[in-house]
Enzyme design. Structure first.
Site, mmCIF file in Angstrom:
data_model
loop_
_atom_site.group_PDB
_atom_site.id
_atom_site.type_symbol
_atom_site.label_atom_id
_atom_site.label_comp_id
_atom_site.label_asym_id
_atom_site.label_seq_id
_atom_site.Cartn_x
_atom_site.Cartn_y
_atom_site.Cartn_z
ATOM 1 N N GLY A 195 43.508 37.496 27.080
ATOM 2 C CA GLY A 195 43.597 37.509 25.625
ATOM 3 C C GLY A 195 42.916 36.341 24.942
ATOM 4 O O GLY A 195 42.584 36.433 23.755
ATOM 5 N N HIS A 244 39.174 37.849 32.020
ATOM 6 C CA HIS A 244 39.964 36.656 32.307
ATOM 7 C C HIS A 244 39.122 35.384 32.173
ATOM 8 O O HIS A 244 37.919 35.388 32.436
ATOM 9 C CB HIS A 244 40.501 36.694 33.749
ATOM 10 C CG HIS A 244 41.579 37.707 33.983
ATOM 11 N ND1 HIS A 244 41.365 38.888 34.649
ATOM 12 C CD2 HIS A 244 42.898 37.695 33.666
ATOM 13 C CE1 HIS A 244 42.498 39.560 34.738
ATOM 14 N NE2 HIS A 244 43.447 38.862 34.145
ATOM 15 N N ASP A 285 53.104 37.275 37.177
ATOM 16 C CA ASP A 285 51.798 37.757 36.743
ATOM 17 C C ASP A 285 50.889 37.923 37.958
ATOM 18 O O ASP A 285 50.762 37.010 38.776
ATOM 19 C CB ASP A 285 51.194 36.756 35.752
ATOM 20 C CG ASP A 285 49.966 37.291 35.048
ATOM 21 O OD1 ASP A 285 49.882 38.514 34.825
ATOM 22 O OD2 ASP A 285 49.090 36.472 34.698
ATOM 23 N N ASN A 328 48.169 38.503 26.994
ATOM 24 C CA ASN A 328 48.291 37.368 27.903
ATOM 25 C C ASN A 328 47.331 36.269 27.448
ATOM 26 O O ASN A 328 46.128 36.510 27.296
ATOM 27 C CB ASN A 328 47.937 37.783 29.333
ATOM 28 C CG ASN A 328 49.002 38.638 29.973
ATOM 29 O OD1 ASN A 328 49.960 39.050 29.341
ATOM 30 N ND2 ASN A 328 48.834 38.923 31.252
ATOM 31 N N ASP A 352 49.543 44.019 40.646
ATOM 32 C CA ASP A 352 48.121 44.253 40.367
ATOM 33 C C ASP A 352 47.464 44.953 41.551
ATOM 34 O O ASP A 352 47.078 44.323 42.526
ATOM 35 C CB ASP A 352 47.425 42.924 40.066
ATOM 36 C CG ASP A 352 45.942 43.102 39.741
ATOM 37 O OD1 ASP A 352 45.467 44.251 39.735
ATOM 38 O OD2 ASP A 352 45.281 42.081 39.479
#
Length: 280
Positions: free
Chosen positions: A204, A174, A82, A225, A104
């Site tokens: 999430g 986040h 991740d 996530n 990312d």
């Protein structure tokens, strides 16, 4: 079952109308509880090693832990990097046995993000594993603000990178501890209209559960996530275990008491995303 790639679990989710939980791990105790939760629900799960996890435990060790759990599980388990920020970090994860790489480049200019993500997707696909990219920056609670995903840019990103999943910025943030506001469904629909790639929601934990469930059933969002709410469950269980018997000092005994509460919290997350239960 055994180790799975991200594409292995997201393509069925896209076709059948559910989402898979990407659960952010920090150590053996939580990752073991997450797999136990997935087995209890008869659903696939994605174990995710983010930057804070990797700062604590080296990628080669995490790869072995993820693969051990996956290879002994009765449901598909994905070993997912991740927020990989460099080609070298993604390559190390691949070499360490990960089956999915998330690069990312969302802070970078569009063309640079596309070029770098495409390079990592090509490397992943050549090795038979998956790649997730991010277009539109997802900010942090109390920190950097978000930059929403432009649907036209998302379509170009998906087309030119060849990613198996695309993380988008649609009101998600986040590290949120409270579920406030929810996602921008108008923007989600605009992105869906231009691309068929499975979509991913980072942050999430800040999305209301009812909206998670509805979007899992009725959109191209195939992966949520979840980290903060499970870390909160772990922290609460650990605090209670310590307070219950302050004289205890054996960390194995103390940490054992976190397993069931974290497993139950993860089961709740997984169940809300609607994966059909399979016989295990």
């Amino acid at each position: 079952m055994s180790i799975a790639t991200l594409a292995d679990v997201l393509q069925p989710a896209l076709k059948q109308g559910y989402a898979v939980a990407g659960l952010v791990t920090l150590g053996w105790e939580d990752m073991r509880a997450y797999v136990a939760a997935a087995e209890a629900e008869g659903a696939p799960v994605i174990l995710q090693a983010g930057p804070s996890c990797r700062a604590h435990t080296p990628l080669p060790v995490l790869g072995k832990m993820f693969r051990y759990l996956a290879e002994n599980a009765s449901v598909p388990v994905v070993a997912h990097l991740d927020h990989g920020y460099t080609f070298e970090e993604c390559k190390e994860a691949l070499d360490s046995g990960f089956t999915s790489l998330m690069y990312d480049g969302s802070r970078k200019p569009l063309t640079q993000n596309i070029d770098e993500t495409a390079r990592i997707a090509e490397m992943a696909h050549r090795a038979g594993i998956s790649c997730e990219g991010e277009i539109g920056f997802v900010g942090y609670s109390g920190g950097e603000g978000s930059s929403g995903t432009d649907p036209e840019e998302a379509a170009r990103f998906a087309r030119e990178t060849g990613v198996d999943a695309m993380a988008v910025s649609v009101g998600n943030v986040h590290l949120q501890q409270e579920r406030e506001g929810g996602l921008d469904e108008v923007r989600i629909r605009a992105i869906e209209a231009l691309t068929s790639v499975p979509l991913v929601i980072h942050g999430g934990s800040g999305v209301p559960v009812a909206q998670r469930s509805a979007l899992a059933r009725g959109s191209s969002i195939c992966k949520f996530n979840i980290g903060t709410e499970l870390r909160m469950a772990f922290g609460a269980a650990l605090s209670e275990a310590v307070a219950r018997d302050p004289a205890r000092f054996d960390r194995v005994a103390i940490l054992k008491d976190t397993h069931d509460p974290v497993m139950q919290a993860a089961r709740t997350v997984i169940r809300a995303l609607g994966a059909p239960q399979k016989d295990i």
